[in-house]
Design a protein around this motif. Structure first.
Motif, PDB file in Angstrom:
ATOM      1  N   UNK A  50      16.690   4.000   7.171  1.00  0.00           N
ATOM      2  CA  UNK A  50      16.041   2.741   7.540  1.00  0.00           C
ATOM      3  C   UNK A  50      14.839   2.455   6.646  1.00  0.00           C
ATOM      4  N   UNK A  51      14.745   1.238   6.149  1.00  0.00           N
ATOM      5  CA  UNK A  51      13.589   0.828   5.356  1.00  0.00           C
ATOM      6  C   UNK A  51      12.350   0.826   6.254  1.00  0.00           C
ATOM      7  N   UNK A  52      11.256   1.461   5.829  1.00  0.00           N
ATOM      8  CA  UNK A  52      10.043   1.512   6.661  1.00  0.00           C
ATOM      9  C   UNK A  52       9.506   0.144   7.056  1.00  0.00           C
ATOM     10  N   UNK A  53       9.923  -0.919   6.346  1.00  0.00           N
ATOM     11  CA  UNK A  53       9.446  -2.254   6.693  1.00  0.00           C
ATOM     12  C   UNK A  53       9.882  -2.655   8.104  1.00  0.00           C
ATOM     13  N   UNK A  54      10.914  -2.009   8.633  1.00  0.00           N
ATOM     14  CA  UNK A  54      11.383  -2.333   9.974  1.00  0.00           C
ATOM     15  C   UNK A  54      10.654  -1.529  11.049  1.00  0.00           C
ATOM     16  N   UNK A  55       9.791  -0.625  10.628  1.00  0.00           N
ATOM     17  CA  UNK A  55       8.997   0.168  11.553  1.00  0.00           C
ATOM     18  C   UNK A  55       7.531  -0.208  11.405  1.00  0.00           C
ATOM     19  N   UNK A  56       6.714   0.258  12.318  1.00  0.00           N
ATOM     20  CA  UNK A  56       5.292  -0.071  12.254  1.00  0.00           C
ATOM     21  C   UNK A  56       4.634   0.472  10.994  1.00  0.00           C
TER      22      UNK A  56
END
Length: 401
Positions: free
Chosen positions: A75-81
Motif C-alpha cells: 500500500x502506498x503510504x499516501x493512503x495512510x496517515x
C-alpha cells in the motif's frame, strides 16, 4: 525438567508411536512451555510475517491475515496517515515483549520498543508527549529526538505485575521478565499442543486415552530456532503440531488443512457501533466479489494485525477453529497460578491480553483493550542542574537520562 541442550537449542523429551509415526506426547519444562505461551502473545501481523519465512519447512500462509499483511506492505503510504503508520502495521509491537525478550529461543525479530521524548517539552500530564517512533512530531511541533527509555530495563510494564513482583530497583539483571512458568514446573504436551501440568495422575489418564500399538519409544530431541518456527507454522495449519514438526515435516505441512467452525459471535453482545459498506456480489452464488469501504472500516480491518492471537481467542471464547491454537489457549485454565506460573498475576494477564501501547484505533469495536503506559511523564532537576525523567504507571518509576 531442566534443559540440557547447548545455548541456542532446547531439548524436548518425546514419546513416539513408531508404528503410526506420530508423537503421543512430550514432556517439557520451562524453556519449551514459555515458548508455547509466547505464541499466544504474538500479534497476528507478526505471525503472518514470521511464517512467510523459510525454516526447516517452506513458508506458509496464515489465511486472510497473510493477505491483509501483504496488502499493507504493497500500500502506498499516501493512503495512510503517515509512513510511521505503515511501519506500525508491518512491525506491530507485542504488549508482552518484556517477558519474551529472554526466552531461550525467541523467533520474534521485531525491534525492541524504545520510547522517545520531545526535548522542548519538560512535563506532561498524559502520555501525549511520549512516542514509540522517533519519526512522529510532538504536539508542540518539534520532533521526538531523545530515546530515553527501554521499557524492559526500566520495568515500565509494571501494570502487568502484582505488587510483590515489581522491581523497584530498576535493575536490568533482575529475572522478573524471564518467561512465564517457574523453573521447577514440568508439563505434559499433547500432539495438538494441549499443555497440562505434569503429575502421576495426568500421565496415567493421558496414556489411558491414547490408542497405540506396540510399546512407545522415548527419545530426546534437540530444537533450534528453525524447529520453533516450524512449530509456529504447524500451530496454524495442522491438528497434530508436534508430529508434523518433529516427524513428518514437509509432506504433512503441504497437505494439512484446518477445518473452521463458523458461529455468530454477536449473540449476547452489545453493539458498539455500526459501519456501512457497499458490496458487489453474486446472489446466485452467494459470493462477494469486493467491497467499497470508508476510513472507519479500514481502521478496524487493519487493526486486526495488531491483535495478540490470545486476545482473539478470548473474544472467540477459545473456539477459533484453529485446533492447536484453541488447545493451547484453553490449556491456561489448567495452570495453577501459584504452583506453575512465575507470577500469580500472569494467568489473569493471559486471560486479558492487550494491544501494545499506542496501537489502538479510535472506536475499536472488538473488546480488546490497549495497554496504557506511561500515564505521566515529567522531569525533575537535581541540585547540580542535571535532569531525570520520571514515569508513573501503577507506581512512580524514576529513570536517569
Amino acid at each position: 525438567m531442566a534443559s540440557t541442550a547447548i545455548p541456542g537449542e532446547i531439548s524436548l523429551r518425546v514419546v513416539v508411536d513408531k508404528e503410526q509415526n506420530r508423537v503421543l506426547y512430550a514432556e517439557a519444562g520451562k524453556d519449551f512451555v514459555d515458548i508455547l505461551l509466547s505464541f499466544l502473545t504474538l500479534p497476528l501481523g507478526t505471525i503472518a510475517r514470521l511464517v512467510s519465512k523459510d525454516s526447516t519447512t517452506k513458508p506458509c500462509r496464515f489465511g486472510c491475515i497473510s493477505s491483509l499483511y501483504e496488502s499493507v506492505g504493497n500500500l502506498d503510504p499516501m493512503y495512510l496517515n503517515s509512513e510511521t503508520c505503515k511501519q506500525m502495521l508491518l512491525q506491530p509491537r507485542n504488549s508482552m515483549e518484556c517477558y519474551n525478550r529472554n526466552l531461550k529461543l525467541n523467533i520474534d525479530d521485531t525491534e525492541p520498543t524504545k520510547y522517545n521524548v520531545c526535548r522542548g517539552c519538560r512535563a506532561v500530564e498524559d502520555g501525549s508527549l511520549v512516542s514509540t517512533s522517533k519519526d512522529m512530531k510532538c504536539k508542540c511541533g518539534q520532533d521526538f529526538t531523545r530515546i530515553f527509555l527501554d521499557p524492559c530495563k526500566s520495568l515500565l510494564c509494571s501494570p502487568l505485575l502484582s505488587g510483590s513482583d515489581k522491581n523497584t530497583s530498576g535493575d536490568a539483571g533482575d529475572n522478573t521478565w524471564e518467561g512465564y512458568v517457574k523453573e521447577t514446573a514440568s508439563f505434559i504436551i499433547s500432539d495438538d499442543l494441549a499443555v497440562i501440568p505434569a503429575d502421576f495422575n495426568t500421565t496415567l489418564c493421558l496414556l489411558k486415552n491414547l490408542r497405540f500399538e506396540g510399546p512407545p519409544e522415548e527419545s530426546t530431541m534437540v530444537l533450534s530456532s528453525n524447529e520453533i518456527l516450524d512449530l509456529l507454522k504447524c500451530l496454524l495449519i495442522s491438528k497434530t503440531a508436534l508430529t508434523d514438526t518433529l516427524l513428518r515435516k514437509e509432506h504433512s505441512l503441504v497437505h494439512s488443512e484446518t477445518s473452521s467452525k463458523i458461529f455468530d459471535e454477536r449473540q449476547g453482545r452489545k453493539s458498539t457501533g455500526t459501519m456501512e459498506i457497499k458490496l458487489l456480489m453474486s446472489k446466485s452464488k452467494s459470493k462477494i466479489f469486493f467491497a467499497q469501504v470508508e476510513e472507519d472500516f479500514m481502521d478496524q480491518l487493519l487493526s486486526f494485525l495488531t491483535f495478540p492471537v490470545g486476545a482473539v481467542e478470548r473474544v472467540l471464547e477459545g473456539n477459533s477453529g484453529v485446533v492447536c491454537v484453541d488447545k493451547l489457549y484453553n490449556s491456561l485454565f489448567n495452570f495453577d497460578s501459584t504452583v506453575d506460573m512465575k507470577s500469580e498475576n500472569l494467568k489473569h494477564v493471559f486471560a486479558n491480553l492487550m494491544i501494545a501501547p499506542y496501537f489502538n484505533v479510535n472506536n475499536q469495536m472488538l473488546p480488546i483493550d490497549e495497554l496504557k503506559y506511561p500515564s505521566e511523564l515529567g522531569i525533575c532537576f537535581n541540585k547540580d542542574g542535571s535532569g531525570r525523567y520520571y514515569l508513573t504507571a501503577d507506581a512512580s518509576l524514576y529513570v536517569h537520562v
